[in-house]
Design a protein around this motif. Structure first.
Motif, PDB file in Angstrom:
ATOM      1  N   THR A 104       0.829  -1.190   0.000  1.00 20.18           N
ATOM      2  CA  THR A 104       0.000   0.000   0.000  1.00 20.18           C
ATOM      3  C   THR A 104       0.869   1.248   0.000  1.00 20.18           C
ATOM      4  N   GLY A 105       0.361   2.305  -0.611  1.00 20.44           N
ATOM      5  CA  GLY A 105       1.018   3.593  -0.530  1.00 20.44           C
ATOM      6  C   GLY A 105       0.556   4.331   0.706  1.00 20.44           C
ATOM      7  N   HIS A 106       1.204   5.448   1.017  1.00 18.69           N
ATOM      8  CA  HIS A 106       0.812   6.248   2.164  1.00 18.69           C
ATOM      9  C   HIS A 106      -0.629   6.738   1.976  1.00 18.69           C
ATOM     10  N   GLY A 107      -1.448   6.562   3.003  1.00 12.69           N
ATOM     11  CA  GLY A 107      -2.839   6.983   2.897  1.00 12.69           C
ATOM     12  C   GLY A 107      -3.774   5.880   2.445  1.00 12.69           C
ATOM     13  N   ASP A 108      -3.218   4.720   2.101  1.00  9.36           N
ATOM     14  CA  ASP A 108      -4.051   3.596   1.656  1.00  9.36           C
ATOM     15  C   ASP A 108      -4.419   2.648   2.792  1.00  9.36           C
ATOM     16  N   VAL A 109      -4.074   3.029   4.017  1.00  6.37           N
ATOM     17  CA  VAL A 109      -4.282   2.118   5.142  1.00  6.37           C
ATOM     18  C   VAL A 109      -5.749   1.703   5.287  1.00  6.37           C
ATOM     19  N   PRO A 110      -6.761   2.603   5.166  1.00  7.21           N
ATOM     20  CA  PRO A 110      -8.156   2.142   5.247  1.00  7.21           C
ATOM     21  C   PRO A 110      -8.484   1.077   4.210  1.00  7.21           C
ATOM     22  N   VAL A 111      -7.915   1.228   3.016  1.00  3.61           N
ATOM     23  CA  VAL A 111      -8.121   0.216   1.981  1.00  3.61           C
ATOM     24  C   VAL A 111      -7.472  -1.101   2.396  1.00  3.61           C
ATOM     25  N   ALA A 112      -6.293  -0.982   2.986  1.00  5.60           N
ATOM     26  CA  ALA A 112      -5.586  -2.184   3.411  1.00  5.60           C
ATOM     27  C   ALA A 112      -6.342  -2.912   4.516  1.00  5.60           C
ATOM     28  N   VAL A 113      -6.973  -2.158   5.419  1.00  3.51           N
ATOM     29  CA  VAL A 113      -7.765  -2.774   6.471  1.00  3.51           C
ATOM     30  C   VAL A 113      -8.911  -3.581   5.858  1.00  3.51           C
ATOM     31  N   GLN A 114      -9.519  -3.017   4.814  1.00  2.00           N
ATOM     32  CA  GLN A 114     -10.570  -3.752   4.113  1.00  2.00           C
ATOM     33  C   GLN A 114     -10.023  -5.037   3.499  1.00  2.00           C
ATOM     34  N   ALA A 115      -8.803  -4.952   2.978  1.00  2.60           N
ATOM     35  CA  ALA A 115      -8.166  -6.136   2.397  1.00  2.60           C
ATOM     36  C   ALA A 115      -7.955  -7.217   3.454  1.00  2.60           C
ATOM     37  N   MET A 116      -7.570  -6.798   4.663  1.00  2.00           N
ATOM     38  CA  MET A 116      -7.382  -7.770   5.734  1.00  2.00           C
ATOM     39  C   MET A 116      -8.704  -8.443   6.098  1.00  2.00           C
ATOM     40  N   ARG A 117      -9.773  -7.640   6.090  1.00  2.00           N
ATOM     41  CA  ARG A 117     -11.090  -8.220   6.367  1.00  2.00           C
ATOM     42  C   ARG A 117     -11.479  -9.219   5.289  1.00  2.00           C
ATOM     43  N   ASN A 118     -10.984  -8.994   4.070  1.00  2.00           N
ATOM     44  CA  ASN A 118     -11.277  -9.903   2.950  1.00  2.00           C
ATOM     45  C   ASN A 118     -10.358 -11.111   2.938  1.00  2.00           C
ATOM     46  N   GLY A 119      -9.451 -11.192   3.911  1.00  2.00           N
ATOM     47  CA  GLY A 119      -8.621 -12.385   4.025  1.00  2.00           C
ATOM     48  C   GLY A 119      -7.189 -12.244   3.581  1.00  2.00           C
ATOM     49  N   ALA A 120      -6.683 -11.005   3.409  1.00  2.00           N
ATOM     50  CA  ALA A 120      -5.275 -10.827   3.040  1.00  2.00           C
ATOM     51  C   ALA A 120      -4.373 -11.328   4.169  1.00  2.00           C
ATOM     52  N   PHE A 121      -3.239 -11.888   3.829  1.00  2.00           N
ATOM     53  CA  PHE A 121      -2.304 -12.380   4.833  1.00  2.00           C
ATOM     54  C   PHE A 121      -1.646 -11.222   5.580  1.00  2.00           C
ATOM     55  N   GLU A 122      -1.275 -10.177   4.832  1.00  4.62           N
ATOM     56  CA  GLU A 122      -0.588  -9.030   5.419  1.00  4.62           C
ATOM     57  C   GLU A 122      -0.656  -7.870   4.445  1.00  4.62           C
ATOM     58  N   PHE A 123      -0.505  -6.645   4.955  1.00  6.77           N
ATOM     59  CA  PHE A 123      -0.303  -5.513   4.063  1.00  6.77           C
ATOM     60  C   PHE A 123       0.923  -4.740   4.521  1.00  6.77           C
ATOM     61  N   LEU A 124       1.692  -4.261   3.560  1.00  6.57           N
ATOM     62  CA  LEU A 124       2.961  -3.572   3.813  1.00  6.57           C
ATOM     63  C   LEU A 124       2.916  -2.198   3.182  1.00  6.57           C
ATOM     64  N   GLU A 125       3.232  -1.176   3.976  1.00 10.66           N
ATOM     65  CA  GLU A 125       3.207   0.195   3.457  1.00 10.66           C
ATOM     66  C   GLU A 125       4.527   0.510   2.773  1.00 10.66           C
ATOM     67  N   LYS A 126       4.445   1.074   1.572  1.00 14.42           N
ATOM     68  CA  LYS A 126       5.642   1.453   0.826  1.00 14.42           C
ATOM     69  C   LYS A 126       6.280   2.692   1.442  1.00 14.42           C
ATOM     70  N   PRO A 127       7.603   2.826   1.378  1.00 11.59           N
ATOM     71  CA  PRO A 127       8.563   1.802   0.936  1.00 11.59           C
ATOM     72  C   PRO A 127       8.820   0.786   2.052  1.00 11.59           C
ATOM     73  N   VAL A 128       8.859  -0.473   1.705  1.00  7.75           N
ATOM     74  CA  VAL A 128       9.053  -1.526   2.693  1.00  7.75           C
ATOM     75  C   VAL A 128      10.524  -1.934   2.710  1.00  7.75           C
ATOM     76  N   HIS A 129      11.068  -2.135   3.898  1.00  3.61           N
ATOM     77  CA  HIS A 129      12.471  -2.534   4.023  1.00  3.61           C
ATOM     78  C   HIS A 129      12.630  -3.962   3.509  1.00  3.61           C
ATOM     79  N   PRO A 130      13.649  -4.240   2.711  1.00  3.10           N
ATOM     80  CA  PRO A 130      13.826  -5.589   2.137  1.00  3.10           C
ATOM     81  C   PRO A 130      13.852  -6.697   3.176  1.00  3.10           C
ATOM     82  N   ASP A 131      14.485  -6.443   4.341  1.00  5.04           N
ATOM     83  CA  ASP A 131      14.561  -7.490   5.367  1.00  5.04           C
ATOM     84  C   ASP A 131      13.173  -7.791   5.943  1.00  5.04           C
ATOM     85  N   HIS A 132      12.381  -6.731   6.137  1.00  6.78           N
ATOM     86  CA  HIS A 132      11.017  -6.932   6.650  1.00  6.78           C
ATOM     87  C   HIS A 132      10.172  -7.695   5.632  1.00  6.78           C
TER      88      HIS A 132
END
Length: 415
Positions: free
Chosen positions: A81-109
């Motif tokens: 997700t981009g910055h500000g997409d967190v509400p959308v990501a929460v909806q994705a989690m409700r739909n069964g997403a394993f995880e959501f990661l906000e950009k930019p994501v650290h390679p190790d994470h």
């Protein structure tokens, strides 16, 4: 399908950078610029993980996630997700997403999240394999449940054909249990220890099906010496049906168990099934009856599915009220056994069961009861309009007065 990761992102530079990260960690990954391309390559039995951006042209990440869940419900989906997409990501989690990661994501994470998802998927695949092995030891009566004459014939035919090294054609409506029958044939065969490979010919594009079947490491190769179950074989193009003919007589060819959703003769007449393929594959034929023709099997299966769902959810079994059971017995079950299984699941977890409106109208009463109700309403309305004068009511209905008296008595409006 060798890749452990499907990465979907329309940003070419970002996609390549993330792919490089995976390759450095010795994780095989494949990139896609469009969600539709990834869906074409997706296999429900794939043991990998999907990563996708949310904001993409065409099919966005949320729509893509829903399609992945429909085609391959056990495959984990991780969303960027981009910055500000967190509400959308929460909806994705409700739909069964394993995880959501906000950009930019650290390679190790990113690496750690992917490892967790791959571990979970590996455990799912292992559990599924164990469940298949456990079911393979069950008597056929517990795998293809039903006491009706039609189901006894199905089990008899499976037991007769399974030990023979012949190809089989199974036909029946969607949801009647064609894949369960195909697996039973494999498990009762001399090659039960070899692979049972399933390909849904209607789920993806023709080009993808061709690669899935015939590429090195594809379904035909993996099923070598075992069983290749081709679902909805009539969905294949004429060219691909012709290509299939070459696999039957090759060295170490798999046993083919194909399934279709309509009568083979109708598919042949409609040009949806090649005659040479039908004649080659139709060495033995098994017909699975629709649930509405299986009588009291509805209640036998309902009890069976409720027991299984209750055990899975750790709940006590719930009895249904008699009126509901009567309605279920009269329902036409357009989704067949699959629909009944979903009803049992809802009952166990406490959800409201709602049957299709048109079907519900069909099951609310018998034909005779419906006609009596309609006639009673018609007679009552005529009496109301005529002010209770029976001669006038008879005139409104266009029937003789004597017949009106008889019908009023029959419908219980007058003694």
């Amino acid at each position: 399908m060798q890749a452990q990761i499907f990465l979907v992102d329309d940003d070419d530079d970002l996609r390549e950078a993330v792919l490089d990260t995976f390759h450095k960690h010795k994780i095989s990954a494949r990139g896609f610029a469009r969600a539709a391309e990834a869906l074409e390559a997706l296999d429900p039995e794939w043991s990998g993980v999907v990563l996708s951006d949310i904001r993409m042209p065409g099919m966005d990440g949320l729509s893509f996630q829903k399609e992945v869940k429909r085609l391959a419900p056990d495959v984990p989906v991780i969303l960027f997700t981009g910055h500000g997409d967190v509400p959308v990501a929460v909806q994705a989690m409700r739909n069964g997403a394993f995880e959501f990661l906000e950009k930019p994501v650290h390679p190790d994470h990113l690496h750690q999240v992917v490892l967790r998802a791959l571990k979970m998927r590996s455990l799912q695949v292992e559990l599924t394999n164990l469940q298949h092995k456990a079911r393979a030891t069950l008597p056929l009566e517990e795998r293809l449940v039903g006491r009706s004459k039609a189901m006894r014939f199905v089990r008899r035919d499976i037991q007769a054909v399974a030990p023979l090294q012949v190809d089989v054609l199974i036909w029946g409506q969607d949801g009647t249990g064609k894949t369960a029958a195909a697996r039973a044939i494999h498990d009762l065969s001399p090659n039960a220890a070899e692979e049972f490979v399933v390909v849904n010919c209607s789920a993806v594009s023709q080009d993808t099906i061709e690669r899935t079947l015939f590429d090195e490491g594809g379904a035909v190769a993996r099923a070598s010496g075992g069983t290749l179950h081709l679902q909805d074989i009539e969905a294949l193009s004429d060219r691909l049906q012709a290509q299939l003919l070459r696999i039957f007589d090759g060295p170490n060819a798999p046993r083919v168990v194909a399934s279709v959703s309509h009568k083979p003769e109708e598919l042949l007449a409609g040009g949806k099934l090649r005659s040479d393929l039908l004649y080659r594959i139709n060495v033995a034929q098994i017909e699975l009856p629709p649930l509405k023709e299986r009588g009291r099997d509805v209640f036998v299966l309902l009890d069976h599915f409720i027991q299984r769902a209750a055990a899975r959810h750790g709940k006590s079994q719930k009895a249904m009220p008699v009126p509901d059971l009567e309605a279920l017995g009269k329902y036409t079950w357009p989704g067949n056994v699959r629909e009944l299984r979903n009803v049992a699941e809802k009952l166990v977890v406490g959800l409201t069961v709602r049957l299709d409106d048109r079907a519900a109208a069909q099951i609310s009463e018998t034909y005779d009861d419906a006609m009596l109700r309609h006639e009673r309403e018609l007679l009552s309305n005529a009496l109301i309009q005529s002010g209770g004068r029976k001669a006038a009511a008879a005139d409104l209905l266009g029937i003789p007065r004597k017949r009106l008296y008889l019908r009023l008595k029959h419908c219980g409006i007058e003694e």
